[in-house]
Motif scaffolding. Structure first.
Motif, PDB file in Angstrom:
ATOM      1  N   TYR A  24      82.877  28.413  94.086  1.00 58.74           N
ATOM      2  CA  TYR A  24      82.721  29.740  94.374  1.00 58.74           C
ATOM      3  C   TYR A  24      81.648  29.883  95.226  1.00 58.74           C
ATOM      4  O   TYR A  24      80.744  29.237  95.325  1.00 58.74           O
ATOM      5  CB  TYR A  24      82.470  30.802  93.258  1.00 58.74           C
ATOM      6  CG  TYR A  24      83.512  30.884  92.193  1.00 58.74           C
ATOM      7  CD1 TYR A  24      84.952  31.810  92.424  1.00 58.74           C
ATOM      8  CD2 TYR A  24      83.586  30.254  91.026  1.00 58.74           C
ATOM      9  CE1 TYR A  24      85.896  31.896  91.566  1.00 58.74           C
ATOM     10  CE2 TYR A  24      84.695  30.178  90.060  1.00 58.74           C
ATOM     11  CZ  TYR A  24      85.549  30.821  90.526  1.00 58.74           C
ATOM     12  OH  TYR A  24      86.753  31.045  89.547  1.00 58.74           O
ATOM     13  N   PRO A  25      81.808  30.709  96.272  1.00 57.26           N
ATOM     14  CA  PRO A  25      80.789  30.979  97.475  1.00 57.26           C
ATOM     15  C   PRO A  25      79.639  31.555  96.766  1.00 57.26           C
ATOM     16  O   PRO A  25      79.658  32.583  95.896  1.00 57.26           O
ATOM     17  CB  PRO A  25      81.123  31.839  98.509  1.00 57.26           C
ATOM     18  CG  PRO A  25      82.730  32.519  97.752  1.00 57.26           C
ATOM     19  CD  PRO A  25      82.951  31.435  96.687  1.00 57.26           C
ATOM     20  N   LEU A  26      78.542  31.025  97.153  1.00 56.88           N
ATOM     21  CA  LEU A  26      77.125  31.418  96.550  1.00 56.88           C
ATOM     22  C   LEU A  26      76.670  33.108  97.060  1.00 56.88           C
ATOM     23  O   LEU A  26      76.320  33.852  96.174  1.00 56.88           O
ATOM     24  CB  LEU A  26      75.930  30.661  96.656  1.00 56.88           C
ATOM     25  CG  LEU A  26      76.173  29.193  96.218  1.00 56.88           C
ATOM     26  CD1 LEU A  26      74.954  28.379  96.356  1.00 56.88           C
ATOM     27  CD2 LEU A  26      76.272  29.420  94.436  1.00 56.88           C
ATOM     28  N   ASN A  27      76.817  33.384  98.296  1.00 56.29           N
ATOM     29  CA  ASN A  27      76.539  34.555  98.883  1.00 56.29           C
ATOM     30  C   ASN A  27      77.583  35.104  99.712  1.00 56.29           C
ATOM     31  O   ASN A  27      77.554  34.847 100.851  1.00 56.29           O
ATOM     32  CB  ASN A  27      75.270  34.396  99.714  1.00 56.29           C
ATOM     33  CG  ASN A  27      74.877  35.687 100.197  1.00 56.29           C
ATOM     34  OD1 ASN A  27      75.042  36.804  99.635  1.00 56.29           O
ATOM     35  ND2 ASN A  27      73.691  35.615 100.937  1.00 56.29           N
TER      36      ASN A  27
END
Length: 68
Positions: free
Chosen positions: A33-36
């Motif tokens: 998943y993308p962190l930001n």
């Protein structure tokens, strides 16, 4: 004719559901998943349609004020 033995069906169905749940959890846990997450800027391109700039004799009088 022998009777169908259904005594093991509950165990079979429950173990199948548990196995599918575990496999699904393993698949999801490996997903990155993308962190930001950030919003993407969407550019709205204005497309010029041919009928927006082209007037014909049929349509032009309708845009003029009414004459008595």
């Amino acid at each position: 004719m022998p009777q169908l033995d259904t005594s093991t069906w509950l165990i079979t169905i429950l173990s199948m559901i548990l196995t599918l749940f575990i496999i699904f959890q393993l698949k999801v846990s490996k997903f990155n998943y993308p962190l930001n997450p950030e919003l993407k800027t969407i550019s709205m391109n204005k497309h010029v349609n041919p009928w927006e700039t082209k007037w014909t004799k049929i349509y032009l009088p309708l845009s003029l004020p009414q004459q008595s």
